[in-house]
Enzyme design. Sequence first.
Site, short mmCIF file in Angstrom:
data_model
loop_
_atom_site.label_atom_id
_atom_site.label_comp_id
_atom_site.label_asym_id
_atom_site.label_seq_id
_atom_site.Cartn_x
_atom_site.Cartn_y
_atom_site.Cartn_z
N CYS A 328 0.84 -1.20 0.00
CA CYS A 328 0.00 0.00 0.00
C CYS A 328 0.88 1.26 0.00
CB CYS A 328 -0.97 -0.04 1.18
SG CYS A 328 -2.39 1.07 0.99
N HIS A 421 -3.62 -5.78 1.15
CA HIS A 421 -3.43 -6.10 2.56
C HIS A 421 -3.90 -7.53 2.82
CE1 HIS A 421 -2.44 -2.03 3.76
NE2 HIS A 421 -3.49 -1.57 3.11
#
Length: 490
Positions: A328, A421
């Site tokens: 991310c 994630h």
Amino acid sequence: MAKVIMAQGTMSGAGKSLLVAGLCRIIKRDGYRVAPFKSQNMALNSFVTAEGLEMGRAQVMQAEAAGISPLVCMNPILLKPTNHTGSQVIVNGKVLGNMSAREYFSYKRKLIPDIIKAFRKLNEIADIIVIEGAGSPAEINLRENDIVNMGLAEIVDAPVLLVGDIDRGGVFAQLLGTLLLLTKEEKERVKGLIINKFRGDASLLDSGIEILEEKGGIPVTGIVPYMEIDLEDEDSLTERFDRKEKGKVDLAVIRYPRISNFTDFNVFEQIPEVSVRYVTSVGALGNPDLVFLPGSKNTMGDLEWMYQNGLADAVRWLAEKIPVCGICGGYQMLGEEISDPERMEMGGTMRGMGLLPVTTRLHREKVRRQVHGTINRMDGIFSVLTGLDFEGYEIHMGSSGEREAVFVTGENKNVYGTYVHGIFDRGVIASALVNTLAEKKGITLTGTENGNCMDYRDYKEKQYDKLADILSKYLNMEEIYGMLREAHIG
């Protein structure tokens, strides 16, 4: 109409989140439909539901303990700090905007209809709702606009268990001081006191408990021992950041000031002989076997921090020798450039580390989605993951160009980036990676003899059962069931 009970604490970190999770698992095992609820959470670790809505991971953990899918109505308000005085405000899973602490304090009572609507939705699917407060109900400067402690208890007419942390010391003062600062009506809601994180012979507390009950006028419902439970904790108070030991395979995670979703690395902690260290300086980085750059709530600010303390240069130097993986915000940092034309963070343009061939543009609209599929073909250490099935979720404010690959690599085959994630949560993925790192060092790890370790989901299930077993022994569940009150929503 569901029945309710609420856990409030004498302070942050008193153990409310785990207590609620444990109660949810106990009540589920007793045959009831149970659900957790927290009207407002402040956290940098978040999750995306199947509907693409964002919520705090603490309520996800509690939902798992309850045996139900996470729903955003379990956490209608999520605050994600962007700096020391402000937060991104997320309501019903969507970004409302950024507010300073003072702005939010003045605004938050306008969110009561959203809280009531979320609670009513949960009320339709549960027999019992276990509510978690935040911080302490004795923060008298915040009482006027309270929507998460006694203010919420009044809205839904919930009885309260007050939890104190004896491990930090002064638990009798914590509990009695909190009761002293409550109004008469608020104190009447407190039906039981819980002493949490006790080490030693509980009989030594007998005289103190007698005085506590006499002066407080409320019974002690349980003395819970300090528990070795490996579940997700509050990100601002986690003890994970303090671990310094190095295992046979050593994983280093850069701990920048606004680190988020570091739950991505919890899976590696359950693998014997693997260490996960969170580092904030070049000196602490050492010579790990792999470096992770995790998510960030302020990617440009955290990248600037890495440039200032030398960690950016250290990561670039290590990338010539060992794998580096960004997730991310960490993925964005590894690219060529980050631009912020809408001033979502710092504004302007910032150069990245130049280790991945991507440029990122921050947008006002946040990407929120669950994802699953097959990991793309890669070279280098991560090639062992090629073709493995994965599932996870994305939460990010920026885009880094068109990409079909789960992992992006550059000319340096040691460097990898992904927006996903939870991608390592499957045991076969986590164990494949650490076993390959071990083989590179000429060693073998125990506990992964078959090339696999327990899926993180299965591991957590065992931890929930362990938590429930302990709480069942040390809490007076007969009294707690007797405290349950049918919700009457204002």
